[in-house]
Design a protein around this motif. Structure first.
Motif, PDB file in Angstrom:
ATOM      1  N   PHE A  67      34.341  46.083  34.977  1.00  0.00           N
ATOM      2  CA  PHE A  67      35.028  44.811  34.786  1.00  0.00           C
ATOM      3  C   PHE A  67      36.534  45.046  34.949  1.00  0.00           C
ATOM      4  O   PHE A  67      37.107  45.897  34.267  1.00  0.00           O
ATOM      5  CB  PHE A  67      34.735  44.241  33.396  1.00  0.00           C
ATOM      6  CG  PHE A  67      33.284  43.904  33.186  1.00  0.00           C
ATOM      7  CD1 PHE A  67      32.839  42.590  33.299  1.00  0.00           C
ATOM      8  CD2 PHE A  67      32.354  44.890  32.877  1.00  0.00           C
ATOM      9  CE1 PHE A  67      31.506  42.279  33.110  1.00  0.00           C
ATOM     10  CE2 PHE A  67      31.015  44.585  32.684  1.00  0.00           C
ATOM     11  CZ  PHE A  67      30.585  43.273  32.801  1.00  0.00           C
ATOM     12  N   VAL A  68      37.141  44.292  35.848  1.00  0.00           N
ATOM     13  CA  VAL A  68      38.567  44.463  36.134  1.00  0.00           C
ATOM     14  C   VAL A  68      39.291  43.153  35.844  1.00  0.00           C
ATOM     15  O   VAL A  68      38.968  42.118  36.430  1.00  0.00           O
ATOM     16  CB  VAL A  68      38.793  44.861  37.613  1.00  0.00           C
ATOM     17  CG1 VAL A  68      40.264  45.224  37.835  1.00  0.00           C
ATOM     18  CG2 VAL A  68      37.883  46.012  38.022  1.00  0.00           C
ATOM     19  N   ASP A  69      40.271  43.191  34.928  1.00  0.00           N
ATOM     20  CA  ASP A  69      41.094  42.017  34.657  1.00  0.00           C
ATOM     21  C   ASP A  69      42.129  41.891  35.773  1.00  0.00           C
ATOM     22  O   ASP A  69      42.976  42.778  35.955  1.00  0.00           O
ATOM     23  CB  ASP A  69      41.814  42.167  33.317  1.00  0.00           C
ATOM     24  CG  ASP A  69      40.875  41.970  32.140  1.00  0.00           C
ATOM     25  OD1 ASP A  69      39.687  41.690  32.376  1.00  0.00           O
ATOM     26  OD2 ASP A  69      41.311  42.124  30.988  1.00  0.00           O
ATOM     27  N   VAL A  70      42.045  40.798  36.521  1.00  0.00           N
ATOM     28  CA  VAL A  70      42.927  40.646  37.675  1.00  0.00           C
ATOM     29  C   VAL A  70      43.621  39.282  37.637  1.00  0.00           C
ATOM     30  O   VAL A  70      43.065  38.300  37.143  1.00  0.00           O
ATOM     31  CB  VAL A  70      42.142  40.780  39.000  1.00  0.00           C
ATOM     32  CG1 VAL A  70      41.636  42.198  39.183  1.00  0.00           C
ATOM     33  CG2 VAL A  70      40.993  39.780  39.064  1.00  0.00           C
ATOM     34  N   PRO A  71      44.842  39.207  38.172  1.00  0.00           N
ATOM     35  CA  PRO A  71      45.519  37.908  38.272  1.00  0.00           C
ATOM     36  C   PRO A  71      44.864  37.052  39.347  1.00  0.00           C
ATOM     37  O   PRO A  71      44.315  37.573  40.322  1.00  0.00           O
ATOM     38  CB  PRO A  71      46.950  38.296  38.679  1.00  0.00           C
ATOM     39  CG  PRO A  71      46.801  39.622  39.357  1.00  0.00           C
ATOM     40  CD  PRO A  71      45.664  40.318  38.654  1.00  0.00           C
ATOM     41  N   ASP A  72      44.911  35.774  39.159  1.00  0.00           N
ATOM     42  CA  ASP A  72      44.262  34.847  40.090  1.00  0.00           C
ATOM     43  C   ASP A  72      45.232  34.472  41.209  1.00  0.00           C
ATOM     44  O   ASP A  72      45.987  33.504  41.108  1.00  0.00           O
ATOM     45  CB  ASP A  72      43.801  33.598  39.321  1.00  0.00           C
ATOM     46  CG  ASP A  72      43.051  32.624  40.220  1.00  0.00           C
ATOM     47  OD1 ASP A  72      42.680  33.035  41.338  1.00  0.00           O
ATOM     48  OD2 ASP A  72      42.856  31.477  39.805  1.00  0.00           O
ATOM     49  N   TYR A  73      45.200  35.244  42.293  1.00  0.00           N
ATOM     50  CA  TYR A  73      46.005  34.875  43.449  1.00  0.00           C
ATOM     51  C   TYR A  73      45.274  35.306  44.723  1.00  0.00           C
ATOM     52  O   TYR A  73      44.438  36.217  44.699  1.00  0.00           O
ATOM     53  CB  TYR A  73      47.404  35.480  43.385  1.00  0.00           C
ATOM     54  CG  TYR A  73      47.482  36.988  43.400  1.00  0.00           C
ATOM     55  CD1 TYR A  73      47.235  37.750  44.554  1.00  0.00           C
ATOM     56  CD2 TYR A  73      47.847  37.674  42.244  1.00  0.00           C
ATOM     57  CE1 TYR A  73      47.333  39.120  44.556  1.00  0.00           C
ATOM     58  CE2 TYR A  73      47.944  39.062  42.239  1.00  0.00           C
ATOM     59  CZ  TYR A  73      47.694  39.771  43.394  1.00  0.00           C
ATOM     60  OH  TYR A  73      47.787  41.145  43.390  1.00  0.00           O
ATOM     61  N   TYR A  93      46.107  53.131  41.432  1.00  0.00           N
ATOM     62  CA  TYR A  93      46.760  52.247  42.386  1.00  0.00           C
ATOM     63  C   TYR A  93      47.366  50.986  41.745  1.00  0.00           C
ATOM     64  O   TYR A  93      48.147  50.286  42.392  1.00  0.00           O
ATOM     65  CB  TYR A  93      45.782  51.802  43.473  1.00  0.00           C
ATOM     66  CG  TYR A  93      45.481  52.851  44.513  1.00  0.00           C
ATOM     67  CD1 TYR A  93      46.375  53.119  45.551  1.00  0.00           C
ATOM     68  CD2 TYR A  93      44.293  53.576  44.469  1.00  0.00           C
ATOM     69  CE1 TYR A  93      46.104  54.077  46.511  1.00  0.00           C
ATOM     70  CE2 TYR A  93      44.002  54.542  45.423  1.00  0.00           C
ATOM     71  CZ  TYR A  93      44.907  54.793  46.449  1.00  0.00           C
ATOM     72  OH  TYR A  93      44.624  55.757  47.380  1.00  0.00           O
ATOM     73  N   SER A  94      46.954  50.673  40.508  1.00  0.00           N
ATOM     74  CA  SER A  94      47.401  49.418  39.887  1.00  0.00           C
ATOM     75  C   SER A  94      47.458  49.578  38.379  1.00  0.00           C
ATOM     76  O   SER A  94      47.105  50.611  37.831  1.00  0.00           O
ATOM     77  CB  SER A  94      46.436  48.287  40.256  1.00  0.00           C
ATOM     78  OG  SER A  94      45.209  48.438  39.553  1.00  0.00           O
ATOM     79  N   ASN A  95      47.890  48.518  37.735  1.00  0.00           N
ATOM     80  CA  ASN A  95      47.879  48.502  36.270  1.00  0.00           C
ATOM     81  C   ASN A  95      46.881  47.505  35.728  1.00  0.00           C
ATOM     82  O   ASN A  95      46.992  47.028  34.602  1.00  0.00           O
ATOM     83  CB  ASN A  95      49.285  48.177  35.737  1.00  0.00           C
ATOM     84  CG  ASN A  95      49.778  46.809  36.196  1.00  0.00           C
ATOM     85  OD1 ASN A  95      49.127  46.141  37.003  1.00  0.00           O
ATOM     86  ND2 ASN A  95      50.918  46.384  35.680  1.00  0.00           N
ATOM     87  N   TYR A  96      45.836  47.175  36.537  1.00  0.00           N
ATOM     88  CA  TYR A  96      44.839  46.214  36.093  1.00  0.00           C
ATOM     89  C   TYR A  96      43.898  46.892  35.096  1.00  0.00           C
ATOM     90  O   TYR A  96      43.301  47.926  35.402  1.00  0.00           O
ATOM     91  CB  TYR A  96      44.024  45.673  37.269  1.00  0.00           C
ATOM     92  CG  TYR A  96      44.853  45.018  38.358  1.00  0.00           C
ATOM     93  CD1 TYR A  96      45.949  44.202  38.029  1.00  0.00           C
ATOM     94  CD2 TYR A  96      44.548  45.203  39.688  1.00  0.00           C
ATOM     95  CE1 TYR A  96      46.718  43.610  39.020  1.00  0.00           C
ATOM     96  CE2 TYR A  96      45.305  44.607  40.696  1.00  0.00           C
ATOM     97  CZ  TYR A  96      46.389  43.822  40.351  1.00  0.00           C
ATOM     98  OH  TYR A  96      47.140  43.227  41.333  1.00  0.00           O
ATOM     99  N   PRO A  97      43.715  46.319  33.908  1.00  0.00           N
ATOM    100  CA  PRO A  97      42.811  46.912  32.902  1.00  0.00           C
ATOM    101  C   PRO A  97      41.361  46.881  33.377  1.00  0.00           C
ATOM    102  O   PRO A  97      40.913  45.930  34.023  1.00  0.00           O
ATOM    103  CB  PRO A  97      42.991  46.007  31.678  1.00  0.00           C
ATOM    104  CG  PRO A  97      44.295  45.300  31.916  1.00  0.00           C
ATOM    105  CD  PRO A  97      44.402  45.136  33.392  1.00  0.00           C
ATOM    106  N   THR A  98      40.615  47.939  33.084  1.00  0.00           N
ATOM    107  CA  THR A  98      39.194  48.018  33.429  1.00  0.00           C
ATOM    108  C   THR A  98      38.382  48.341  32.190  1.00  0.00           C
ATOM    109  O   THR A  98      38.882  48.953  31.245  1.00  0.00           O
ATOM    110  CB  THR A  98      38.938  49.089  34.504  1.00  0.00           C
ATOM    111  OG1 THR A  98      39.369  50.367  34.000  1.00  0.00           O
ATOM    112  CG2 THR A  98      39.659  48.785  35.796  1.00  0.00           C
TER     113      THR A  98
END
Length: 368
Positions: free
Chosen positions: A299-305, A359-364
């Protein structure tokens, strides 16, 4: 080992077994048969099998090993066909069916005739189906249940295991009755309950339109096995009829017990019920494959764009990490959403978690 192997049914299981046999026994000839001739021809073209045949009869009489990798209803008909053929005296016949009682009973006449039939059930699967999804690692570390008749010599069972060595599965020997009881509890009945939960949600969605939307999260995950082949589960339920009828009786008793607890506001009883369930569930092995294929979700928390999905999959592609499924949970109203990525193995999921973090700072995260 050297010899000629006939794999009847070139779906995910049959195709994956063919690949395992080819890799482990390079001197053997792996011949495939499928009711869809074009599929058999394509399976040869992409290297799943060495060659294909247009009829079971023509190839079965030449085979040293016959693998019946078809739905259980078709397997019964194939056993009848094999019984009528002049097979090699030392041929070994096995199947991959999810139920064993009726198949073993049907195969008794083969054994009476001196033919060595040994039932089998590789307890593995995938999000995908068909021979194009076949892979050598499908059965690795999975349980492979073997159900030999007591009239079949032990050395024949050992020969079958040697043929299947390339699966890297964990072989367990059980009786056909034990097989159907165990798989009924840990696989067949859960699929039935999942389907019933989906039907209940569908029924009440006519009254409350928010149900389908909210079911996109956890409800969709806990009922995902309800998306399995309807035809396959029709056959399994009918083949394992007695076990499932008994389990339904026990389930009715269980639900009556819960109903009474709620009706009488038995707080301690309800607490004890959930506590007991949690303790047993938390004590189950977490590193082994069981009767129902594991789902390795990240599960990856990602911004909606726009472009966020291609961004994440791009990271994984750079590290050559394969995915089996990807989707977005639509249960959040805020700017961040949840991307759910499914993988074939636990190792792939862990690699993906590290890859995304680098590669990112998206929480998993992922469930336990």
């Amino acid at each position: 080992m050297n010899g000629r192997v006939l794999v009847i049914g070139l779906g995910l299981i049959g195709g994956s077994l063919a690949l395992c046999l080819k890799k482990e026994h390079s001197q053997a000839s792996i011949i495939g048969y499928d009711i869809r001739l074009k599929d058999a021809q394509l399976a040869k073209t992409i290297g799943v099998i060495d060659d294909y045949c247009e009829s079971i009869q023509s190839e079965a009489i030449l085979a040293d090993l016959i693998v019946i990798a078809t739905p259980v209803n078709q397997a019964e008909k194939i056993i009848d066909l094999l019984y009528s053929l002049p097979l090699k005296p030392e041929v070994i016949i096995t199947d991959t069916g999810s139920t064993k009682g009726k198949i073993s009973l049907k195969a008794s006449k083969l054994i009476d005739n001196g033919i060595h039939f040994i039932g089998g059930n590789p307890m593995a699967g995938s999000h995908k189906s068909g021979f194009t999804a076949a892979k050598e690692i499908l059965f690795e570390n999975a349980f492979y249940l073997i159900t030999p008749d007591n009239r079949v010599p032990e050395d024949k069972t050992n020969i079958l295991k040697e043929w299947l060595k390339g699966t890297k599965a964990k072989f367990l020997t059980v009786t056909p009755a034990s097989h159907d009881f165990i798989t009924g509890i840990v696989s067949h009945f859960p699929h039935l309950i999942a389907a019933s939960l989906v039907h209940q949600a569908e029924k009440f969605s006519a009254e409350e339109m928010l149900i389908p939307r909210l079911a996109a999260g956890g409800f969709r995950d806990i009922t995902r096995i309800a998306s399995s082949s309807p035809e396959m589960w029709r056959d399994i339920l009918l083949h394992n009829r007695d076990v499932l009828l008994s389990l339904l009786e026990h389930w009715n008793d269980e639900m009556s017990q819960i109903r009474n607890m709620i009706l009488h506001e038995d707080a301690e009883g309800i607490l004890g019920y959930f506590t007991g369930a949690k303790q047993f569930r938390d004590g189950l092995p977490s590193k082994e494959k069981g009767a129902i294929p594991a789902f390795y979700d990240l599960f990856v928390d990602v911004p909606d764009y726009p472009g966020i999905i291609s961004e994440i999959t791009g990271y994984l592609a750079k590290e050559n990490i394969s995915i089996t499924n990807i989707r977005i949970l639509e249960t959040r109203e805020e700017i961040y959403g949840v991307l759910v990525i499914s993988f074939q193995t636990e190792d792939d999921r862990k690699r993906a978690e590290g890859c995304i973090a680098s590669y990112s700072n998206y929480p998993t995260s992922y469930g336990s």
